[in-house]
Write an enzyme that holds these catalytic residues in place. Structure first.
Site, short mmCIF file in Angstrom:
data_model
loop_
_atom_site.label_atom_id
_atom_site.label_comp_id
_atom_site.label_asym_id
_atom_site.label_seq_id
_atom_site.Cartn_x
_atom_site.Cartn_y
_atom_site.Cartn_z
N SER A 185 12.36 6.07 -10.49
CA SER A 185 11.17 5.26 -10.20
C SER A 185 10.02 6.24 -9.51
O SER A 185 9.54 6.98 -10.39
CB SER A 185 11.34 4.26 -9.11
OG SER A 185 10.75 3.06 -9.45
N LYS A 237 -4.09 -15.82 1.58
CA LYS A 237 -4.02 -14.83 2.74
C LYS A 237 -2.41 -14.61 3.32
O LYS A 237 -2.15 -13.34 3.67
CB LYS A 237 -4.91 -15.26 3.80
CG LYS A 237 -5.06 -14.13 5.01
CD LYS A 237 -5.70 -12.94 4.50
CE LYS A 237 -5.67 -11.97 5.59
NZ LYS A 237 -6.19 -10.50 5.04
#
Length: 374
Positions: A185, A237
């Site tokens: 990764s 948010k």
């Protein structure tokens, strides 16, 4: 003839003399003391003083022996040379250079070991890694650098920072990447910045993908009657809030972010292995799967099989260097040495535990994107 008037039998014998009439008889003689009895010393007169010894002039200083002086100078010169050599080796160790008295070429070693951007000990600090790369980049005498990666990946941005800096380094110097046990990764992402990549057949690599996980403790909070009130400026948010369920809109929002970052990963692989890989084959295996070193070689994701020493030899050959290489590692963290010196092991352990707890709680409560092999 009376007896007193007899003539002496010996003509030479003196005649006895009688004391004159009226004279006192002589005193008897004092008895003699035996030889073993000591006699008391007579007291010295009042004007007596001990005799002053004659003054003796001080002896002349011994003559300096040139041979002894030469031996002393040789011994102290040898001690000074040993001390100077010790300082030289200590300075090399602090600067990260392996102690070596030869004049072979210097090969820089950039180590990427541990989870990237996780914080705490045993992880990869992107800022420190960037400093090491920049230091090697500015070293005009260093012609080659080996990047050693043993990492499962980590945060996206730190991985990209290291990737970008290694690409700059490769523009001026020979750069060879050596993959250790695990370079997946984010670790594989960084390797794509190197023009030449080497790994062992059993190295675990690949894992091209992005992951983001969110903890949901809503059920636990409801069980203990814990309520969290949220005041926000927009509906997204608090997306990923662990105290409420994720809405379809939240999921679509995060999926779009992951898709964008995934495309950045795929682009880095295709650009790094330009003209070496088949883009269609890369997209087929770019689903997060882990590859062995041999599989990566078959897909042209790496260049050849080999260990770290092979990577050093390849770097020297590519750079046209000869001789015994001198490996230059990053300087050690001197704060760890001071902690051990003053007995701060317990404090270091507490800091490590606190850092790990903080990392885990932050990961559970804060959204994040990761190039990470799970």
């Amino acid at each position: 003839m009376s007896e007193e008037q007899k003539p002496p039998s010996d003509p030479g014998e003196p005649l006895p003399t009688a004391p004159p009439p009226g004279a006192a008889p002589p005193p008897p003689p004092a008895p003699s003391q035996p030889s073993w009895a000591g006699s008391a010393p007579s007291p010295p007169p009042s004007s007596w003083a001990p005799p002053v010894p004659p003054s003796i002039p001080p002896p002349a200083p011994p003559r300096r022996d040139r041979l002894a002086l030469a031996v002393v100078l040789f011994v102290f010169g040898g001690l000074f040379a040993v001390f100077f050599l010790f300082l030289l080796l200590a300075s090399s160790a602090v600067r990260g250079e392996a102690p070596h008295l030869g004049s072979g070429p210097r090969i820089g070693v950039v180590e990427v070991k541990g989870e990237i951007g996780a914080g705490g000990r045993g992880s990869v600090d992107a800022e420190e890694t960037l400093k090491v790369i920049k230091r090697f980049e500015d070293d005009a005498e260093m012609k080659a650098v080996v990047v050693r990666i043993d990492s499962p990946g980590g945060a996206v941005a730190p991985s990209q920072e290291i990737y970008d800096e290694i690409r700059k380094l490769a523009e001026d110097k020979t750069v060879v990447c050596s993959l250790g046990n695990l370079a997946a990764s984010g670790g594989f992402y960084i390797a794509m910045a190197c023009p030449h990549i080497m790994a062992e057949p059993g190295t675990l690599t690949g894992s091209i993908g992005v992951i983001s996980q969110f903890a949901n403790v809503k059920g636990l909070a409801d069980r203990f009657n814990v309520k969290v009130e949220t005041v926000k400026s927009g509906k997204l948010k608090d997306s990923g809030n662990p105290f409420r369920d994720m809405t379809p809109e939240d999921r679509a929002y995060w999926q779009s972010l992951i898709d964008e970052v995934y495309q950045q990963f795929l682009t880095a692989v295709l650009e790094g292995r330009d003209k070496k890989v088949d883009p269609a084959k890369v997209r087929q295996i770019a689903d997060g799967r882990v590859l062995s070193g041999q599989q990566a070689l078959d897909l042209k994701l790496i260049d050849e099989l080999g260990n770290f020493n092979d990577a050093v030899d390849t770097a020297m050959e590519t750079a046209g260097l000869t001789g015994e290489p001198r490996l230059v590692y990053p300087p050690e963290d001197r704060s760890r040495f001071l902690e051990e010196l003053v007995g701060g092991s317990a404090r270091a352990l507490a800091d490590a535990v606190r850092s790990e707890v903080h990392r885990e709680t932050t990961a559970a409560s804060t959204p994040g994107l990761y190039y990470l092999a799970r």
